[in-house]
Enzyme design. Structure first.
Site, PDB file in Angstrom:
ATOM      1  N   ARG A 281     -10.271   0.718  -6.160  1.00 52.42           N
ATOM      2  CA  ARG A 281     -10.470   1.180  -4.789  1.00 52.42           C
ATOM      3  C   ARG A 281     -11.812   1.892  -4.669  1.00 52.42           C
ATOM      4  NH1 ARG A 281      -6.949   5.489  -1.146  1.00 52.42           N
ATOM      5  NH2 ARG A 281      -6.873   4.233   0.765  1.00 52.42           N
TER       6      ARG A 281
ATOM      7  N   ARG B 117     -14.643  12.553   4.462  1.00 52.04           N
ATOM      8  CA  ARG B 117     -13.854  13.773   4.293  1.00 52.04           C
ATOM      9  C   ARG B 117     -13.067  13.759   2.990  1.00 52.04           C
ATOM     10  NH1 ARG B 117      -8.824  11.919   5.583  1.00 52.04           N
ATOM     11  NH2 ARG B 117      -8.806  10.131   6.991  1.00 52.04           N
TER      12      ARG B 117
ATOM     13  N   ASN C 199      -2.407  13.511   4.060  1.00 52.86           N
ATOM     14  CA  ASN C 199      -3.372  14.076   5.005  1.00 52.86           C
ATOM     15  C   ASN C 199      -3.059  13.829   6.475  1.00 52.86           C
ATOM     16  OD1 ASN C 199      -5.444  15.410   3.314  1.00 52.86           O
ATOM     17  ND2 ASN C 199      -5.682  13.353   2.464  1.00 52.86           N
TER      18      ASN C 199
ATOM     19  N   HIS D 115       0.842  -1.199   0.000  1.00 52.51           N
ATOM     20  CA  HIS D 115       0.000   0.000   0.000  1.00 52.51           C
ATOM     21  C   HIS D 115       0.874   1.244   0.000  1.00 52.51           C
ATOM     22  CE1 HIS D 115      -3.919   2.031   0.721  1.00 52.51           C
ATOM     23  NE2 HIS D 115      -3.106   2.998   1.154  1.00 52.51           N
ATOM     24  N   CYS D 116       0.992   1.869  -1.152  1.00 55.12           N
ATOM     25  CA  CYS D 116       1.711   3.126  -1.290  1.00 55.12           C
ATOM     26  C   CYS D 116       1.086   3.891  -2.449  1.00 55.12           C
ATOM     27  CB  CYS D 116       3.205   2.888  -1.516  1.00 55.12           C
ATOM     28  SG  CYS D 116       3.590   1.773  -2.878  1.00 55.12           S
TER      29      CYS D 116
ATOM     30  N   THR E 100      -6.556   9.749  -4.112  1.00 57.21           N
ATOM     31  CA  THR E 100      -7.785  10.488  -4.406  1.00 57.21           C
ATOM     32  C   THR E 100      -7.499  11.843  -5.054  1.00 57.21           C
ATOM     33  OG1 THR E 100      -7.841  11.394  -2.155  1.00 57.21           O
ATOM     34  CG2 THR E 100      -9.076   9.375  -2.560  1.00 57.21           C
TER      35      THR E 100
ATOM     36  N   TYR F 215      -7.733  17.763  -1.544  1.00 57.06           N
ATOM     37  CA  TYR F 215      -6.460  18.264  -1.026  1.00 57.06           C
ATOM     38  C   TYR F 215      -5.469  18.392  -2.178  1.00 57.06           C
ATOM     39  CZ  TYR F 215      -5.058  13.333  -1.356  1.00 57.06           C
ATOM     40  OH  TYR F 215      -4.795  12.064  -1.814  1.00 57.06           O
TER      41      TYR F 215
ATOM     42  N   ASP G  91       2.100   3.086   3.172  1.00 56.74           N
ATOM     43  CA  ASP G  91       1.219   4.219   2.888  1.00 56.74           C
ATOM     44  C   ASP G  91       2.008   5.449   2.450  1.00 56.74           C
ATOM     45  OD1 ASP G  91      -1.379   5.324   2.565  1.00 56.74           O
ATOM     46  OD2 ASP G  91      -1.222   6.363   4.468  1.00 56.74           O
TER      47      ASP G  91
END
Length: 297
Positions: free
Chosen positions: A124, A130, A254, A31-32, A77, A49, A249
């Protein structure tokens, strides 16, 4: 013209430490992300963002520094459904990366086949309020039906408190499910309490894989030990030894309070998987089976 970063944005750790824990050969960071670079891969206008640049060259440098062999690059995202930056990274990896895409309900089979040829193996679905405006179930169900013939899976990102209203829908999806970040439990609650128990029961009833990732995102007590997250991750590793995954990650989107040292995130692994067998399953065997079936590490 490039957009300015979101105020207060924390950039990734530029000089991560060398881990004390030596990853087994063939370890996968499952997961990155990549962000841009913005000048080459513009961010989506509808994004929530604006991050720093964090492109594939930086990701691959971190991979080599940590002793990781392969990556799974999950669509961020900030790029919406334009998978160009993610696909570029996967293609540039020389077979050492797979991708997880974001697609729209009207995606065609030709586009899905092109993504598959590039190395994408999942999509995904984001339910974190948020980060996304809506997550319409009918549209997501249509996407899941389209990807099922390819042997792909769905990656689910949600908050623990929202599982009761989502699990019925999740249970109807005709593909394996991969849950991000332990299902984002509230680590101030008991690991033996009803909320986390419900999550474990859901995972046991369905074809579910769980990422024991992001202690830095879940913790209240903080680094370097992330001690409050450890009992939750250890319980998942014990309950589902053949269906757990790990990831950094990176570049940690965020985060508001601290930016983790990725070397210390590697050192977190033996706290949650405390035998060589459990570590090999978590880091090598499981992600290889899901993302590179039939290949050896």
């Amino acid at each position: 013209m490039t957009a300015a970063k979101t105020p207060g944005w924390l950039d990734w750790c530029a000089e991560p430490s060398t881990p004390d824990f030596r990853l087994p050969p063939g370890a996968v960071d499952a997961h990155c992300h990549v962000f841009g670079p913005q000048a080459e891969f513009p961010f989506a206008p509808e994004r929530k963002y604006t991050p720093c640049d964090a492109g594939k060259d930086r990701l691959f440098a971190l991979r080599d520094h940590l002793g990781v062999s392969r990556n799974v690059v999950v669509q961020a995202t900030c790029h919406g459904a334009d998978n160009s930056a993610m696909v570029d990274a996967v293609r540039a990896s020389g077979g050492r990366a797979r991708g997880v895409a974001t697609v729209r309900p009207d995606v065609g089979q030709a586009e899905l086949r092109e993504l598959h040829a590039a190395g994408v193996r999942g999509v995904r679905f984001n339910f974190v309020k948020r980060l996304v405006d809506t997550a319409p179930h009918d549209d997501l169900a249509a996407i899941a039906k389209k990807i099922a013939p390819l042997g792909w899976h769905v990656v689910l990102y949600f908050e623990a408190a929202d599982l009761p209203e989502l699990e019925g829908f999740f249970g109807t999806l005709p593909v394996p499910l991969v849950i991000d970040h332990l299902g984002r439990p509230d680590v101030t609650k008991s690991v033996g309490g009803p909320e986390f128990g419900r999550f474990l029961e859901f995972a046991a009833r369905h074809d579910v894989w769980v990422k024991v990732s992001c202690p830095e995102r879940l913790t209240v007590t903080g680094p370097p030990a992330y001690a409050d997250v450890v009992p939750f991750a250890r319980r998942v590793v014990a309950a589902f030894p053949d269906r757990v995954l790990w990831g950094t990650d990176w570049p940690h989107p965020n985060l508001k309070h601290h930016m983790p040292d990725d070397g210390l995130l590697v050192d977190h692994v033996p706290r949650i998987a405390d035998t060589p067998e459990a570590q090999r399953k978590l880091l090598v065997d499981n992600p290889m089976r899901l993302y590179w079936p039939g290949e050896t590490a």
